[in-house]
Design a protein around this motif. Sequence first.
Motif, PDB file in Angstrom:
ATOM      1  N   GLU A 212      -5.545  -1.460  -5.426  1.00 48.07           N
ATOM      2  CA  GLU A 212      -5.941  -0.050  -4.836  1.00 48.07           C
ATOM      3  C   GLU A 212      -5.453  -0.016  -3.689  1.00 48.07           C
ATOM      4  OE1 GLU A 212     -10.020   2.445  -4.310  1.00 48.07           O
ATOM      5  OE2 GLU A 212     -10.080   0.154  -5.224  1.00 48.07           O
ATOM      6  N   SER A 215      -1.727   1.244  -3.673  1.00 43.40           N
ATOM      7  CA  SER A 215      -1.828   2.609  -4.058  1.00 43.40           C
ATOM      8  C   SER A 215      -2.336   3.608  -3.166  1.00 43.40           C
ATOM      9  CB  SER A 215      -2.484   2.741  -5.349  1.00 43.40           C
ATOM     10  OG  SER A 215      -2.166   2.132  -6.397  1.00 43.40           O
ATOM     11  N   SER A 216      -3.301   3.114  -2.470  1.00 39.54           N
ATOM     12  CA  SER A 216      -3.742   4.132  -1.303  1.00 39.54           C
ATOM     13  C   SER A 216      -2.971   4.351  -0.262  1.00 39.54           C
ATOM     14  CB  SER A 216      -5.386   3.754  -1.175  1.00 39.54           C
ATOM     15  OG  SER A 216      -6.193   3.681  -2.045  1.00 39.54           O
TER      16      SER A 216
END
Length: 330
Positions: A212, A215-216
């Motif tokens: 995550e 992606s962030s």
Amino acid sequence: MEADTAVRNRDTIALVFILLIAGLALWVNFAPDNTFLGRDVTTRLGLDLQGGTQVLLKAQPQGDQAITPDEMATAARIIEQRVNGLGVSEAVVQRSGNDRIIVELPGVDNPEQAVQTLRSTGQLEFIDPQGQDIPSGTVVRTSNNPNPPALQATTSVTATGALTETTAQPELPIYTSITKGSDLDTNSVLAPVLDTQSVNGGFAVPFAYRGESASSLEQWTSQNQQQPMCIVIDSAVQSCAIVQATLVGGSGQITSGSQEEATAIFNQLKYGALPVSLLIESSRTITASLGEDSLNASLIAGIIGLCAVMLFLILYYRLPGLIAVLVLLF
């Protein structure tokens, strides 16, 4: 006659073998590069013989949660890996009680920086500074760590001996964390290299996030071009830079002005985050005087014992004893 020839041949072979062994021993002892068959044979001195720093680290529980033995074992293992990364020889890392770790660092050049590298939790995160350029070294509150130990209430002793308490600073803003330290791919953290992209030079530590956080980080940098973004390690700002391009795959590098600082950052990140916070309970510098006294006493005892053995061999065995003494001295 043949028997005498056989004896002489056997003695000659034995003499050649002894000379080869003696030559090999001399080469190992006096090799100019202190290596033998690719291995370093340099005599390494410990804390008692060359002095150094001994630090007692105490684990700090988070809230009401008790510290588990597994957490302490993991913390000791990570600290030992960081010590090895610093290149400190004959270092000692051992647990003391249920919540303490003793670290002995012989002959370190910069003990303060070494200790800080060992006790830091190694949490790397990127934050949104809300358009600000936060100075390096500033301790900040983040959404991942809104109450860092450096801003928690601490107790100190004044000059008069009274105890004073410094309260936390809840009025400080909480910056949004773009990434989480747990998502850092430690396998992607590489040793410092020369930063060829910077006009000021320096060293860079490559890294990459996964999951995550990757992606962030990619999404945030793509949507905030020409906006500042800050790198934070253990709630302390390392640097802030203007986003020039999208960090595809969540990878990038941390730049530092010196190789020593870059190596400290590498060790913090490479060997994982500590499961608990560690505070320095005591730190002391140990001189080599005690070890030198013990070494001198051992040398005197060895000389006395050797002389006694030599005297006995010569008086009892005469010529064979003298030969044995020469061999023993060699």
